[in-house]
Write an enzyme that holds these catalytic residues in place. Structure first.
Site, mmCIF file in Angstrom:
data_model
loop_
_atom_site.group_PDB
_atom_site.id
_atom_site.type_symbol
_atom_site.label_atom_id
_atom_site.label_comp_id
_atom_site.label_asym_id
_atom_site.label_seq_id
_atom_site.Cartn_x
_atom_site.Cartn_y
_atom_site.Cartn_z
ATOM 1 N N LEU A 124 0.859 -1.185 0.000
ATOM 2 C CA LEU A 124 0.000 0.000 0.000
ATOM 3 C C LEU A 124 0.896 1.236 0.000
ATOM 4 O O LEU A 124 1.624 1.488 0.961
ATOM 5 C CB LEU A 124 -0.905 0.003 1.226
ATOM 6 C CG LEU A 124 -1.846 1.200 1.373
ATOM 7 C CD1 LEU A 124 -2.781 1.321 0.184
ATOM 8 C CD2 LEU A 124 -2.648 1.097 2.670
ATOM 9 N N HIS A 228 6.275 1.191 12.743
ATOM 10 C CA HIS A 228 6.950 2.417 12.329
ATOM 11 C C HIS A 228 5.911 3.533 12.268
ATOM 12 O O HIS A 228 4.758 3.285 11.889
ATOM 13 C CB HIS A 228 7.575 2.205 10.943
ATOM 14 C CG HIS A 228 8.502 3.284 10.505
ATOM 15 N ND1 HIS A 228 8.052 4.507 10.063
ATOM 16 C CD2 HIS A 228 9.858 3.331 10.435
ATOM 17 C CE1 HIS A 228 9.092 5.260 9.721
ATOM 18 N NE2 HIS A 228 10.202 4.575 9.949
#
Length: 343
Positions: A124, A228
């Site tokens: 994505l 992250h």
């Protein structure tokens, strides 16, 4: 009108440019023309049904309406074959000695292949200029519309993994404490090899025995299951679809891995078939956003469009109908534009 569609070889320059705009860290979309050409070629063959289902993958692109590639997303129908899809599973071990009346309550990471053969949602990516525009959500949900029209191509369980936490220098404490001890390469190299050539070297080199979390440095323990910061939006999208985190993490950076039953993914479960009709000017003010796709695998198209549903019909604008390449009598599939249960 923007539409999500299967990637084609003519998109190669655009996909390369997109990968270059993202910088490092997107291992499934490297800025490598040869690797990306192979990915697109395999995806084209997959949509055409010309490749074994265990080796297939479906790469989608967001088209600005003029052929410009604005983003990507993908489905990998059966991951981990033949070497296995590797994860660490976080488990708790409770032991007690009656002789000295002492209990021991510790956590460990055990090597697992539980996701082998499942369908992975990934890759994505949107152009940095489109952050906050809804483009990422459209690309993410387009994958589930593909699952909705052809569930037979995908496994009963879908999973997705998030990039693990890194510091400002790109260092991952978990890798430094675990992976670096067993692989004679840096984190970036190992991650790239895993994405481009498969998991055979992981199977050969990873430690096979449980890792006691308490024996790891504090900074390594702190990032187990921590995504992250750049992956937080993607993780939120997975949660909105019903994906859940149950202690599985990536073997390299300890990023969280999430899963959901295929038929319980919100976009899939709430999707319905309908026949297209023209949205009249009088009805336009009452129209609301809907995620709509055609049901043609080869010419698959997905748009987010204002629409009005009545019974087995969905009224669309002429622009949306053209973008979907919907002909009279064509069956479409729609899902609510919002995943709010009340929508």
């Amino acid at each position: 009108m923007r539409a999500v569609r299967p990637a084609e070889m003519r998109d190669l320059d655009g996909v390369v440019a997109l990968a270059e705009s993202l910088g490092s860290g997107m291992t499934t979309l490297p800025a490598d023309r040869i690797v990306l050409a192979e990915k697109i070629e395999r995806s084209v063959a997959s949509f055409l049904g010309q490749i074994d289902r265990n080796e297939a993958h479906y790469l989608l692109v967001l088209d600005d309406g003029d052929g410009t590639v604005l983003g990507t997303s993908a489905l990998y129908p059966h991951v981990g074959l033949p070497y296995g899809f590797f994860s660490y599973k976080r488990l708790r071990l409770v032991q007690r000695s009656q002789a000295v009346d002492v209990s021991c309550n510790v956590e460990m990471l055990t090597l697992a292949n539980d996701y082998t053969g499942t369908t992975e949602v990934g890759t994505l990516a949107i152009h940095p200029s489109l952050k906050g525009s809804g483009a990422g959500r459209l690309l993410a949900r387009a994958r589930y519309m593909l699952v909705a029209i052809r569930p037979d191509l995908f496994a009963p369980l879908l999973m997705g993994e998030m990039r693990g936490w890194q510091d400002e220098k790109g260092e991952n404490p978990f890798w430094n404490a675990v992976g670096a001890r067993f692989f004679s390469m840096d984190f970036a190299t190992a991650d790239r090899l895993s994405a481009t050539r498969g998991a055979d070297f992981i199977a050969e080199l990873l430690p096979k025995h449980p890792i006691y979390i308490e024996l790891l440095p504090e900074e390594a323990r702190a990032v187990i299951g921590k995504p992250h910061p750049n992956s937080m939006p993607a993780m939120a999208l997975l949660k909105s679809e019903g994906f859940r985190y149950e202690g599985y993490v990536d073997v390299f950076d300890a990023g969280p891995q999430m899963h959901c039953d295929r038929d319980q993914v919100a976009t899939v479960a709430r999707s319905r078939q309908a026949l297209p009709t023209m949205l009249s000017p009088n009805a336009a003010p009452a129209a609301t956003p809907h995620l709509v796709c055609n049901e043609d695998l080869i010419d698959f198209r997905v748009v987010m469009a204002s629409a009005q549903v009545s019974g087995n019909e969905i009224a669309l604008t002429a622009e949306a109908t053209r973008a979907l390449d919907a002909q009279t009598g064509t069956t479409l599939r729609w899902s609510p534009g919002s995943l709010d249960p009340a929508a």
